[in-house]
Design a protein around this motif. Structure first.
Motif, PDB file in Angstrom:
ATOM      1  N   MET A 145       0.846  -1.199   0.000  1.00  0.00           N
ATOM      2  CA  MET A 145       0.000   0.000   0.000  1.00  0.00           C
ATOM      3  C   MET A 145       0.879   1.245   0.000  1.00  0.00           C
ATOM      4  SD  MET A 145      -2.524   2.052   0.741  1.00  0.00           S
ATOM      5  CE  MET A 145      -4.025   1.308   1.340  1.00  0.00           C
ATOM      6  N   HIS A 147       0.034   5.053   0.444  1.00  0.00           N
ATOM      7  CA  HIS A 147      -0.981   6.086   0.663  1.00  0.00           C
ATOM      8  C   HIS A 147      -0.437   7.425   0.177  1.00  0.00           C
ATOM      9  CE1 HIS A 147      -3.137   8.835   3.792  1.00  0.00           C
ATOM     10  NE2 HIS A 147      -3.677   8.936   2.598  1.00  0.00           N
ATOM     11  N   ASP A 159       6.178  17.390   4.995  1.00  0.00           N
ATOM     12  CA  ASP A 159       5.707  16.265   5.812  1.00  0.00           C
ATOM     13  C   ASP A 159       5.120  15.162   4.927  1.00  0.00           C
ATOM     14  OD1 ASP A 159       6.374  17.607   8.079  1.00  0.00           O
ATOM     15  OD2 ASP A 159       4.319  18.183   8.621  1.00  0.00           O
ATOM     16  N   TYR A 163       6.471  11.353   4.491  1.00  0.00           N
ATOM     17  CA  TYR A 163       5.565  10.211   4.732  1.00  0.00           C
ATOM     18  C   TYR A 163       5.616   9.241   3.557  1.00  0.00           C
ATOM     19  CZ  TYR A 163       0.873   7.962   5.251  1.00  0.00           C
ATOM     20  OH  TYR A 163      -0.178   7.077   5.353  1.00  0.00           O
ATOM     21  N   LYS A 166       9.034   7.438   3.250  1.00  0.00           N
ATOM     22  CA  LYS A 166       9.136   6.375   4.266  1.00  0.00           C
ATOM     23  C   LYS A 166       8.325   5.148   3.859  1.00  0.00           C
ATOM     24  CE  LYS A 166       9.016   9.154   8.262  1.00  0.00           C
ATOM     25  NZ  LYS A 166       8.307   9.376   9.475  1.00  0.00           N
ATOM     26  N   GLN A 167       7.151   5.401   3.301  1.00  0.00           N
ATOM     27  CA  GLN A 167       6.342   4.249   2.845  1.00  0.00           C
ATOM     28  C   GLN A 167       7.063   3.496   1.728  1.00  0.00           C
ATOM     29  OE1 GLN A 167       1.908   4.821   2.396  1.00  0.00           O
ATOM     30  NE2 GLN A 167       2.555   6.947   2.496  1.00  0.00           N
TER      31      GLN A 167
ATOM     32  N   PRO B 131      -4.100   8.272   7.842  1.00  0.00           N
ATOM     33  CA  PRO B 131      -3.080   7.419   7.233  1.00  0.00           C
ATOM     34  C   PRO B 131      -3.653   6.040   6.904  1.00  0.00           C
ATOM     35  CG  PRO B 131      -2.748   7.574   9.603  1.00  0.00           C
ATOM     36  CD  PRO B 131      -3.843   8.534   9.266  1.00  0.00           C
ATOM     37  N   GLN B 132      -3.157   5.482   5.839  1.00  0.00           N
ATOM     38  CA  GLN B 132      -3.498   4.083   5.508  1.00  0.00           C
ATOM     39  C   GLN B 132      -2.291   3.199   5.795  1.00  0.00           C
ATOM     40  OE1 GLN B 132      -6.433   2.934   4.671  1.00  0.00           O
ATOM     41  NE2 GLN B 132      -7.558   4.734   4.011  1.00  0.00           N
ATOM     42  N   ASN B 133      -1.303   3.782   6.406  1.00  0.00           N
ATOM     43  CA  ASN B 133      -0.136   3.017   6.823  1.00  0.00           C
ATOM     44  C   ASN B 133      -0.175   3.015   8.350  1.00  0.00           C
ATOM     45  OD1 ASN B 133       2.664   2.959   7.989  1.00  0.00           O
ATOM     46  ND2 ASN B 133       3.174   2.487   5.865  1.00  0.00           N
ATOM     47  N   GLN B 137       5.959   4.645  13.135  1.00  0.00           N
ATOM     48  CA  GLN B 137       7.006   5.540  12.627  1.00  0.00           C
ATOM     49  C   GLN B 137       6.645   6.150  11.267  1.00  0.00           C
ATOM     50  OE1 GLN B 137       8.065   2.475  13.981  1.00  0.00           O
ATOM     51  NE2 GLN B 137       8.436   3.654  15.856  1.00  0.00           N
ATOM     52  N   VAL B 138       5.693   5.570  10.602  1.00  0.00           N
ATOM     53  CA  VAL B 138       5.342   6.080   9.270  1.00  0.00           C
ATOM     54  C   VAL B 138       3.952   6.747   9.329  1.00  0.00           C
ATOM     55  CG1 VAL B 138       5.144   5.502   6.814  1.00  0.00           C
ATOM     56  CG2 VAL B 138       6.744   4.230   8.257  1.00  0.00           C
ATOM     57  N   GLY B 139       2.912   5.927   9.344  1.00  0.00           N
ATOM     58  CA  GLY B 139       1.552   6.480   9.410  1.00  0.00           C
ATOM     59  C   GLY B 139       1.328   7.255  10.705  1.00  0.00           C
ATOM     60  N   VAL B 141       3.475   8.994  12.526  1.00  0.00           N
ATOM     61  CA  VAL B 141       4.097  10.330  12.475  1.00  0.00           C
ATOM     62  C   VAL B 141       3.251  11.263  11.613  1.00  0.00           C
ATOM     63  CG1 VAL B 141       6.122  11.612  11.631  1.00  0.00           C
ATOM     64  CG2 VAL B 141       6.433   9.440  12.863  1.00  0.00           C
ATOM     65  N   PHE B 142       2.798  10.728  10.492  1.00  0.00           N
ATOM     66  CA  PHE B 142       1.978  11.531   9.569  1.00  0.00           C
ATOM     67  C   PHE B 142       0.670  11.978  10.251  1.00  0.00           C
ATOM     68  CE2 PHE B 142      -1.367  11.523   6.215  1.00  0.00           C
ATOM     69  CZ  PHE B 142      -0.930  12.612   5.488  1.00  0.00           C
ATOM     70  N   GLN B 145       1.149  14.726  12.653  1.00  0.00           N
ATOM     71  CA  GLN B 145       1.311  16.024  11.977  1.00  0.00           C
ATOM     72  C   GLN B 145      -0.042  16.594  11.552  1.00  0.00           C
ATOM     73  OE1 GLN B 145       3.930  14.453   9.045  1.00  0.00           O
ATOM     74  NE2 GLN B 145       5.800  15.025  10.147  1.00  0.00           N
TER      75      GLN B 145
END
Ligand code: SF4
Ligand code: SF4
Lengths: 431, 387
Positions: A145, A147, A159, A163, A166-167, B131-133, B137-139, B141-142, B145
């Motif tokens: 996935m 996003h 930001d 994101y 990182k994904q 977030p969809q994650n 550390q990824v979704g 953090v987002f 924010q």
């Protein structure tokens, strides 16, 4: 004329060959051991997929091809038989129906099942539902996935880039490594982006050639062919650069000769109206639809649909110096990932810069991503640009929602309105 | 002290006060107070509360408002909810709201956020892109924010800087709110006749436009009443209604389901109020982190979240089994891609688990329920016959 025709054919032949080769490779994927990635057109990660020597498949392209080959009606019915509602996006149903009928692709060869579902859902929430459905139909398939945040504030923020990168690093690339059995090759990806950039430069020049009067191209009906290699499996390849070089030369030649666009009915001899079109075309009756414009001498000089896989004319290019960041920016920059005020600004810019006589919306029943808000967009453009606006409705691949008579009537009245306005404007200039 | 019927009547009024008078009155009592309207489904209302605001759920106009301008903004093949919302934005209904949030559920809601920007409503109008994650550390953090952006938006309006103490306090109030709601549902699970589906609906929906403290008092009063036996059990089947999490079914439809012989023991009408499962830790130095983790790890299943690894069909079946439901009614708004595209798979999983189901489609302003009543009645009869 003869020279022009020969040149034109060359780019078409090139594209045809590219597609034939791609589908052949797909049909032989099991034998060759190449892994297959299903993914979507807007914000696709083609360079990344190709850098792993995997083969991309784009379900929307299969659906639109099914529409053009008049197979979509039956596919949609089959999807409805297994419980899908009449109300939902017909691309999804067409794809599911095709799969239920043996997954035979546009060239008549069977498409391989996916090894990876890469859900980079740029600009459309329904993509997410689509792949949830596919995941059930291919039990056990690997899913990655990505996003893509929406440009809700009209810009791409640091930001958001962070994101996405990182994904890519932690979700997408590891899944690709797992599926392909190869290590991620950063420099290979980076190298591909040099080609992407070259093709993107050329595509911008090609689409912007419509600023000439008369326009040498139709940036909607023919535009959908021009974007083909760029928005699908070829961006980042030498083949794509060759194709765009060839196409660019042909168009230069047309400009030199003062020629209008070529259509399936022949060349447009007199450019009567220049239009900007918002929304995807209809595929089931593509040629008939185009002919209505041809008959009226209406040339589409700019369209939003040719920006679903990147609004390169706003300046974005893939950048070999920061390949992952540029994939992130690319995904977020696609047209349907722009907020409504941005869409209004872009379309107004097109009306002005391409000196359009009118603005037309083809509203697609299936596609909320495009359609929700279009009536407000239309009013805004009318106010900002002062050109006549038109509105028609159809669907992408469900022929039940293409009413030829209705669309023809509406367009003819619209063209009459444009005609009258031209007369009035002409009289005012004379006075 | 109000009686239970009085409380429930008040809730019915609040639920469909499309002028949001109570919320506006609340705001008028202090210059620091702000109103933030949000669309279905979930919003961490704690953050608005902590900033001295009231998050007001905008669930559409239902069948309570004549749509005059809204239809000119939407094609016939788009669901009904956004046209009611734009109608409210164009008349005075949403005046005095300071900002609007559009949680990511579909492209209609997403594009509506842009329409609010164009027609210039509120000091901010943001698409809230969950977030969809789900990796912290990824979704995570987002998401943090995103929340910070909203806190900044609100601070710009009223100058309130949210501290961990303020946020902890808000979290504990919403924890209580969620607990009380779940207790009501667990009583309904065993004694559904004690509170009708319509009253339950009003009770929950009222909470979207009043301060949580007040809502908690109402819920407590009703809960105390429900602890004692009341009402007469009927020979009804026990159903779960699924798929109406955004555009809301008209009250007549909910009533019709119950009148046709079905007790609604669970539903997703007010999914947002029940989104986080369990409490959020309210005793830390970093409460924002707790809100983020609760979303990543303890969200109820929904059509808004990609569900790889934890399929929603399976989760629905688990609820049906745990609650001893006799059947499931899939009840989705027409043209609702998220709900309708989930349906075939959900139905398949129900079939595999041997759970009977039927499905309806509706518009929030549907006025005729005869067919639905007949279908639900036949469904109830067939279950009773074969059980
Ligand atoms: S809703 Fe629109 S963008 Fe999304 S899958 Fe359907 S046609 Fe494509
Ligand atoms: S009812 Fe469905 S389609 Fe309509 S706004 Fe809500 S989620 Fe979107």
């Amino acid at each position: 004329m003869k020279i022009e025709k020969a040149i034109k054919e060359k780019s078409m032949i090139l594209q045809k060959e590219m597609l034939a080769k791609q589908f052949k490779e797909l049909s032989l994927a099991r034998e060759s051991g190449k892994k297959v990635v299903y993914t979507f057109v807007p914000g696709n990660l083609t360079e990344l997929i190709l850098s792993f020597d995997m083969l991309p498949v784009y379900p929307e392209i299969n659906a639109l091809q099914s529409g053009m080959r008049k197979k979509s009606a039956a596919y949609i019915k089959d999807a409805e038989k297994i419980g899908h509602s009449e109300d939902v996006c017909t691309y999804v149903k067409c794809d599911i129906g095709m799969m239920l009928n043996g997954n035979i692709g546009p060239t008549g060869e069977k498409l391989p099942a996916p090894d990876l579902l890469l859900l980079s859902y740029t600009g459309c929430f329904t993509f997410l539902k689509w792949f949830e459905n596919l995941e059930r139909l291919y039990p056990g398939v690997e899913v990655a996935m990505l996003h893509t945040p929406y440009q809700e504030d009209g810009k791409i923020t640091a930001d958001q880039i962070d994101y996405m990168v990182k994904q890519l690093r932690e979700e997408v690339i590891p899944k690709m490594e797992k599926v392909s059995g190869k290590k991620f090759d950063y420099s290979r990806l980076s190298q591909m982006m040099i080609n992407s950039e070259k093709s993107e430069d050329l595509l911008v020049k090609i689409l912007e050639s419509a600023k000439h009067k008369p326009s040498p191209i139709d940036a909607y009906f023919a535009g959908v062919y021009y974007i083909g290699p760029m928005f699908t499996a070829f961006r980042g390849t030498e083949e794509a650069v060759n194709y765009y070089n060839e196409l660019y030369l042909e168009i230069q030649e047309r400009i030199k000769l003062g020629l209008g666009p070529v259509t399936p009915e022949g060349e447009i001899k007199e450019e009567k109206f220049r239009l900007v079109v918002e929304g995807p075309p209809n595929w089931t009756n593509f040629r008939e639809f185009w002919k209505i414009f041809y008959d009226a001498g209406a040339v589409i000089v700019a369209s939003s649909y040719t920006k679903v896989g990147g609004v390169f004319d706003l300046g974005f290019r893939h950048n070999f110096r920061e390949p992952l960041e540029s994939l992130a920016k690319y995904c977020m920059g696609c047209y349907t990932n722009m907020n409504l005020p941005q869409r209004v600004d872009l379309l107004s810019k097109y009306v002005k810069e391409y000196q359009a006589d009118g603005f037309l919306i083809n509203s697609i029943k299936s596609c909320n991503s495009f359609s929700a808000g279009q009536l407000l967009i239309m009013r805004e453009i009318e106010q900002k640009c002062g050109v006549p606006v038109g509105f028609i409705e159809s669907d992408l691949v469900d022929p039940r929602y293409f009413s030829y008579a209705n669309i023809k009537n509406r367009l003819e009245s619209y063209f009459q309105m444009l005609e009258q306005r031209k007369i009035i404007l002409g009289q005012e200039t004379e006075a | 002290m109000k009686t239970i019927p009085e409380i429930l009547n008040h809730c019915a009024e609040l639920s469909f006060d499309l002028n949001f008078s109570k919320a506006k009155l609340w705001k008028s009592e202090s210059p620091e107070r702000i109103l933030v309207g949000y669309l279905p489904i979930y919003l961490p209302r704690e953050i608005v509360h902590a900033a001295g605001g009231l998050a007001v759920g905008i669930m559409g106009a239902g069948d309570r408002k004549q749509i005059i301008k809204g239809d000119a903004y939407y094609q016939s093949y788009i669901c009904h909810l956004p046209r009611g919302v734009i109608e409210m934005a164009l008349d005075a209904s949403l005046d005095h709201f300071d900002g609007f949030l559009f949680p990511s559920i579909c492209d209609c809601v997403r594009n509506l956020s842009g329409m609010f920007k164009i027609i210039n409503r509120g000091k901010f109008a943001r698409y809230f892109d969950y977030p969809q994650n789900f990796s912290p550390q990824v979704g995570g953090v987002f998401y943090r924010q995103l929340i910070q952006t909203i806190l900044d938006d609100m601070e710009k309006i009223n100058g309130v800087k949210v501290t961990p103490e303020m946020l902890n306090n808000s979290i504990s109030l919403f924890n209580l709110n969620r607990r009380l709601i779940e207790k009501i549902y667990s009583i309904k699970q065993n004694y559904p006749w004690r509170l009708s589906a319509v009253d339950t609906y009003h009770l929950l929906r009222a909470g979207l436009s009043i301060p949580v403290e007040e809502h908690n008092d109402m819920l407590t009063a009703v809960l105390n009443f429900l602890k004692d036996d009341s009402g007469q059990p009927q020979d009804n089947i026990r159903v779960i209604v699924s798929g109406s999490f955004c555009e809301q079914p008209p009250i007549g439809l909910i009533k019709s389901i119950e009148m046709s012989g079905c007790y609604i023991i669970d539903d997703d009408f007010m999914l947002g109020s029940r989104w986080i499962m369990g409490d959020i830790n309210s005793e830390t130095d970093d409460p924002l982190n707790e809100i983020v983790h609760a979303f990543l790890e303890r969200s109820q299943f929904s059509s808004a979240i990609y569900d790889v690894g934890n399929p929603k069909g399976k989760r629905l079946v688990e609820i049906a089994k745990r609650k001893n439901a006799d059947g499931i009614i899939f009840c989705a708004a027409s043209f609702c891609d998220p709900a309708l595209l989930d349906r075939p798979e959900m139905q398949k999983v129900c079939d595999e688990a041997g759970i009977p189901h039927i499905n309806f489609q509706f518009h929030e302003n549907t006025g005729q329920f005869k067919v639905i009543k007949e279908q639900a009645g036949t469904f109830a009869d067939s279950i009773k016959l074969w059980a």
